[in-house]
Design a protein around this motif. Structure first.
Motif, PDB file in Angstrom:
ATOM      1  N   SER A   1     -68.636  35.347  57.035  1.00  0.00           N
ATOM      2  CA  SER A   1     -69.089  36.510  56.073  1.00  0.00           C
ATOM      3  C   SER A   1     -70.101  36.203  55.091  1.00  0.00           C
ATOM      4  N   LEU A   2     -70.613  37.421  54.750  1.00  0.00           N
ATOM      5  CA  LEU A   2     -71.612  37.340  53.726  1.00  0.00           C
ATOM      6  C   LEU A   2     -71.702  36.136  52.539  1.00  0.00           C
ATOM      7  N   GLN A   3     -70.322  36.140  51.830  1.00  0.00           N
ATOM      8  CA  GLN A   3     -69.880  35.290  50.733  1.00  0.00           C
ATOM      9  C   GLN A   3     -69.966  33.914  51.365  1.00  0.00           C
ATOM     10  N   ASP A   4     -69.548  33.389  52.583  1.00  0.00           N
ATOM     11  CA  ASP A   4     -69.595  32.206  53.067  1.00  0.00           C
ATOM     12  C   ASP A   4     -71.014  32.007  53.366  1.00  0.00           C
ATOM     13  N   LEU A   5     -71.831  32.567  53.871  1.00  0.00           N
ATOM     14  CA  LEU A   5     -73.321  32.394  54.103  1.00  0.00           C
ATOM     15  C   LEU A   5     -74.071  31.947  52.925  1.00  0.00           C
ATOM     16  N   CYS A   6     -73.768  32.888  51.863  1.00  0.00           N
ATOM     17  CA  CYS A   6     -74.398  32.563  50.422  1.00  0.00           C
ATOM     18  C   CYS A   6     -73.799  31.118  49.762  1.00  0.00           C
ATOM     19  N   LEU A   7     -72.655  30.652  49.946  1.00  0.00           N
ATOM     20  CA  LEU A   7     -72.062  29.811  49.377  1.00  0.00           C
ATOM     21  C   LEU A   7     -72.651  28.572  50.230  1.00  0.00           C
ATOM     22  N   GLN A   8     -72.856  28.425  51.479  1.00  0.00           N
ATOM     23  CA  GLN A   8     -73.599  27.646  52.437  1.00  0.00           C
ATOM     24  C   GLN A   8     -74.932  27.157  51.772  1.00  0.00           C
ATOM     25  N   THR A   9     -75.588  28.388  51.631  1.00  0.00           N
ATOM     26  CA  THR A   9     -76.889  28.578  51.193  1.00  0.00           C
ATOM     27  C   THR A   9     -77.104  27.758  49.640  1.00  0.00           C
ATOM     28  N   VAL A  10     -76.421  27.958  48.840  1.00  0.00           N
ATOM     29  CA  VAL A  10     -76.283  27.449  47.427  1.00  0.00           C
ATOM     30  C   VAL A  10     -75.859  26.033  47.534  1.00  0.00           C
ATOM     31  N   SER A  11     -74.753  25.773  48.262  1.00  0.00           N
ATOM     32  CA  SER A  11     -74.549  24.446  48.401  1.00  0.00           C
ATOM     33  C   SER A  11     -75.510  23.319  49.186  1.00  0.00           C
ATOM     34  N   GLN A  12     -76.103  23.959  49.895  1.00  0.00           N
ATOM     35  CA  GLN A  12     -77.153  23.007  50.637  1.00  0.00           C
ATOM     36  C   GLN A  12     -78.327  22.711  49.959  1.00  0.00           C
TER      37      GLN A  12
ATOM     38  N   GLN B   1     -67.447  22.824  48.868  1.00  0.00           N
ATOM     39  CA  GLN B   1     -68.041  21.615  48.549  1.00  0.00           C
ATOM     40  C   GLN B   1     -67.089  20.564  49.259  1.00  0.00           C
ATOM     41  N   VAL B   2     -65.896  20.827  48.864  1.00  0.00           N
ATOM     42  CA  VAL B   2     -64.802  19.928  49.460  1.00  0.00           C
ATOM     43  C   VAL B   2     -64.779  19.808  50.887  1.00  0.00           C
ATOM     44  N   GLN B   3     -64.781  21.146  51.366  1.00  0.00           N
ATOM     45  CA  GLN B   3     -64.346  21.433  52.721  1.00  0.00           C
ATOM     46  C   GLN B   3     -65.704  20.763  53.584  1.00  0.00           C
ATOM     47  N   GLN B   4     -66.991  20.741  52.782  1.00  0.00           N
ATOM     48  CA  GLN B   4     -67.947  19.995  53.542  1.00  0.00           C
ATOM     49  C   GLN B   4     -68.070  18.579  53.412  1.00  0.00           C
ATOM     50  N   GLU B   5     -67.004  17.961  52.851  1.00  0.00           N
ATOM     51  CA  GLU B   5     -67.048  16.519  52.607  1.00  0.00           C
ATOM     52  C   GLU B   5     -68.050  16.210  51.685  1.00  0.00           C
ATOM     53  N   ARG B   6     -68.481  16.828  50.822  1.00  0.00           N
ATOM     54  CA  ARG B   6     -69.670  16.545  49.936  1.00  0.00           C
ATOM     55  C   ARG B   6     -69.076  16.031  48.547  1.00  0.00           C
ATOM     56  N   ASP B   7     -69.635  15.188  47.962  1.00  0.00           N
ATOM     57  CA  ASP B   7     -69.185  14.505  46.819  1.00  0.00           C
ATOM     58  C   ASP B   7     -69.182  15.445  45.701  1.00  0.00           C
ATOM     59  N   LEU B   8     -67.955  15.239  44.758  1.00  0.00           N
ATOM     60  CA  LEU B   8     -68.022  16.055  43.574  1.00  0.00           C
ATOM     61  C   LEU B   8     -68.592  15.120  42.708  1.00  0.00           C
ATOM     62  N   ASP B   9     -69.743  14.948  42.422  1.00  0.00           N
ATOM     63  CA  ASP B   9     -70.448  14.216  41.667  1.00  0.00           C
ATOM     64  C   ASP B   9     -70.727  14.874  40.106  1.00  0.00           C
ATOM     65  N   SER B  10     -71.185  13.967  39.239  1.00  0.00           N
ATOM     66  CA  SER B  10     -71.395  14.669  38.028  1.00  0.00           C
ATOM     67  C   SER B  10     -72.134  15.857  38.148  1.00  0.00           C
ATOM     68  N   HIS B  11     -73.438  15.734  38.704  1.00  0.00           N
ATOM     69  CA  HIS B  11     -74.381  16.999  39.241  1.00  0.00           C
ATOM     70  C   HIS B  11     -73.856  18.306  39.400  1.00  0.00           C
ATOM     71  N   PHE B  12     -72.829  18.119  40.422  1.00  0.00           N
ATOM     72  CA  PHE B  12     -72.208  19.355  40.998  1.00  0.00           C
ATOM     73  C   PHE B  12     -71.189  19.907  40.028  1.00  0.00           C
ATOM     74  N   VAL B  13     -70.318  18.886  39.551  1.00  0.00           N
ATOM     75  CA  VAL B  13     -69.073  19.169  38.540  1.00  0.00           C
ATOM     76  C   VAL B  13     -69.606  19.833  37.216  1.00  0.00           C
ATOM     77  N   SER B  14     -70.829  19.448  36.864  1.00  0.00           N
ATOM     78  CA  SER B  14     -71.495  19.937  35.649  1.00  0.00           C
ATOM     79  C   SER B  14     -71.394  21.488  35.612  1.00  0.00           C
ATOM     80  N   LEU B  15     -71.381  22.079  36.601  1.00  0.00           N
ATOM     81  CA  LEU B  15     -71.349  23.618  36.976  1.00  0.00           C
ATOM     82  C   LEU B  15     -70.236  24.096  36.027  1.00  0.00           C
ATOM     83  N   PHE B  16     -69.147  23.354  36.153  1.00  0.00           N
ATOM     84  CA  PHE B  16     -67.959  24.107  35.652  1.00  0.00           C
ATOM     85  C   PHE B  16     -67.663  23.514  34.140  1.00  0.00           C
TER      86      PHE B  16
END
Length: 108
Positions: A3-14, A43-58
């Motif tokens: 989906s377009l939303q999935d493609l956007c999430l993928q782009t943002v996460s990369q 982020q979890v599904q792609q097995e990426r770290d939930l590090d401080s940099h990422f989690v600070s978004l929330f």
């Protein structure tokens, strides 16, 4: 097809940089809850770290709301747990997590 939303999430996460996203959040504006939850889940599904940099978004619970999350087979340190658990969850699922003592104190 994705989906377009999935493609956007993928782009943002990369090329993720939470400061880039937060620059767009002016006073009174927020990201939709569904988008916040999907970004975290991706982020979890792609097995990426939930590090401080990422989690600070929330960190700001009024502009990036989380209501339903499922964290599976990832590591969550005390600082990241503190940020995530500021949210008022309707559903919280933790499966096979590597967690610090802090999380167990919150859950009990």
């Amino acid at each position: 097809p994705s989906s377009l939303q999935d493609l956007c999430l993928q782009t943002v996460s990369q090329g993720f940089d939470s400061s880039d996203i937060l620059v767009g959040l002016y006073d009174g504006l927020s990201l939709p809850t569904e988008l916040c939850e999907r970004l975290l889940q991706y982020q979890v599904q792609q097995e990426r770290d939930l590090d401080s940099h990422f989690v600070s978004l929330f960190e700001d619970t009024s502009s990036t709301r989380l209501k339903r999350i499922s964290l599976r087979q990832c590591t969550l340190r005390e600082n990241e747990a503190e940020i995530l658990f500021r949210h008022e969850f309707k559903e919280l699922e933790l499966i096979k997590m590597k967690v610090g003592l802090f999380i167990f104190i919150i859950l009990y």
